[in-house]
Design an enzyme around this catalytic site. Structure first.
Site, mmCIF file in Angstrom:
data_model
loop_
_atom_site.group_PDB
_atom_site.id
_atom_site.type_symbol
_atom_site.label_atom_id
_atom_site.label_comp_id
_atom_site.label_asym_id
_atom_site.label_seq_id
_atom_site.Cartn_x
_atom_site.Cartn_y
_atom_site.Cartn_z
ATOM 1 N N LYS A 172 2.932 25.649 0.829
ATOM 2 C CA LYS A 172 2.374 24.511 0.311
ATOM 3 C C LYS A 172 2.350 23.502 -0.470
ATOM 4 O O LYS A 172 3.019 22.809 -1.447
ATOM 5 C CB LYS A 172 1.768 26.083 -0.870
ATOM 6 C CG LYS A 172 0.143 25.678 -2.016
ATOM 7 C CD LYS A 172 -0.285 26.727 -2.617
ATOM 8 C CE LYS A 172 -1.006 27.017 -3.364
ATOM 9 N NZ LYS A 172 -1.082 28.008 -4.064
ATOM 10 N N GLU A 211 -2.606 35.552 0.296
ATOM 11 C CA GLU A 211 -1.843 34.966 -0.173
ATOM 12 C C GLU A 211 -0.694 35.541 -1.385
ATOM 13 O O GLU A 211 -1.497 37.043 -0.751
ATOM 14 C CB GLU A 211 -2.080 33.415 -1.155
ATOM 15 C CG GLU A 211 -1.206 32.814 -1.934
ATOM 16 C CD GLU A 211 -1.398 32.016 -2.876
ATOM 17 O OE1 GLU A 211 -1.111 31.334 -3.104
ATOM 18 O OE2 GLU A 211 -2.849 32.105 -3.038
ATOM 19 N N CYS A 252 -4.660 28.543 0.267
ATOM 20 C CA CYS A 252 -5.717 28.567 -0.657
ATOM 21 C C CYS A 252 -6.163 27.608 -1.167
ATOM 22 O O CYS A 252 -6.942 26.804 -0.246
ATOM 23 C CB CYS A 252 -4.933 29.573 -2.382
ATOM 24 S SG CYS A 252 -5.677 30.237 -3.061
#
Length: 327
Positions: free
Chosen positions: A162, A87, A204
């Site tokens: 995301k 990321e 993440c």
């Protein structure tokens, strides 16, 4: 078995790293597989090799690209078919205003450089967490945290934005409000067929939501990837535990490329990039500094795992509901 974990002698790993400018490749194998499931139908050298890259991004995009390019070139030299970057591989800014200023669209110059890199090296790239100015940039003045998958011709074959934004306050780590400058994604991306297997994309904080990994596994994922930038407090406490849990419950390989070290005066990341197999064993890992680790993906072992532990056949949606299929 994963070829670079137990079969090649340690001397070979050292030879492979000779002359490498960044810290030496680190590979870790701590737990044996069950004997009944330890043998693969393929020799280790026939199994696809993946590389997991660990970097310390700064606000300097070109310096970051140079570092990432060196790792990708080294991964290519070692025979990897797919390299995973963490990321914020493009940059980590000092504040939200600088983040917005440095962001680019997917068809911008920076991603063009990575596309050329993939094409020149002939390698697939998982670019986890690109700061993307989407089509709604003019209206929202916010970006997307976008995981981009490039094939070996440099073409974008998938992009996942995301969906779970990290708005948290961790004592000792400081507050984070990703939603202040980032729009949440609106959909999951179906798993993508790659030379290493079918890859499901996440980023993440997504790893804290097991429904996502289960849904990707039900859609055919064999590898789940969580490019990340975990902090110095949550990292030691949760990083490995979460990744191993996602691997065990989804019966997938889990690949997590991580940011590491101090990015600037107010932010540092935990590192410890790793690959976890479907049994929950950490089969490859980095330590705290920049570098890469390697692992071979054994899909025969994965299928054995699913046959011996058919958990998806034993689910009880009549008790707790079912996950809707990916559209």
């Amino acid at each position: 078995m994963l070829g670079f974990i137990t079969r090649p002698p340690h001397q070979l790993l050292s030879l492979l790293c000779t002359g490498y400018r960044l810290p030496q490749i680190s590979v870790l194998c701590t737990q044996p597989r069950p004997r009944a499931m330890a043998e693969s139908s393929s020799t280790s050298w026939e199994l696809p090799l993946v590389a997991v890259c660990q970097v310390t991004s700064t606000p300097n995009k070109q310096e970051n690209f140079k570092t990432c390019a060196e790792l990708v070139q080294e991964a290519t030299r070692l025979g990897a078919c797919l390299a995973f970057l963490p990321e914020a591989f493009d940059f980590i800014a000092r504040n939200p205003a600088e983040t917005l200023l440095l962001s680019e669209p997917l068809d911008g110059d920076l991603l063009g450089q990575y596309s050329q890199l993939a094409r020149e090296c002939g390698i697939w790239l998982s670019l986890g967490g690109f700061h993307e100015r989407g089509q709604d940039w003019e209206q929202t003045q916010k970006i997307y945290n976008c995981h981009v998958l490039l094939n070996s011709k440099g073409s974008v074959v998938a992009s996942y934005r995301k969906t779970h934004l990290c708005d948290v306050e961790i004592p000792g780590q400081g507050p984070m409000r990703e939603s202040n400058y980032t729009m949440p994604g609106y959909a999951l991306e179906p798993p993508v067929k790659t030379p290493a297997g079918k890859v499901g994309l996440a980023i993440c904080y997504d790893m804290r939501f097991p429904e996502l990994s289960l849904k990707l596994a039900q859609a055919g994922a064999e590898i789940l990837t969580y490019p990340s930038a975990f902090g110095s407090v949550t990292g030691p406490a949760h990083w490995e535990v979460l990744l191993r849990a996602r691997a065990i419950e989804s019966q997938c390989y889990v690949i997590a490329a991580a940011q590491c070290g101090r990015h600037h005066e107010t932010r540092a990341s935990y590192g410890h990039s790793m690959v976890v197999d479907p049994w929950g064993t950490v089969v490859a890992s980095c330590s705290e500094g920049p570098g890469l680790c390697l692992a071979r993906i054994d899909l025969h072992f994965l299928q054995q795992m699913r046959q011996h532990l058919p958990v998806f056949q034993h689910r009880r949606p009549d008790l707790y509901g079912s996950l809707l299929p990916l559209s």
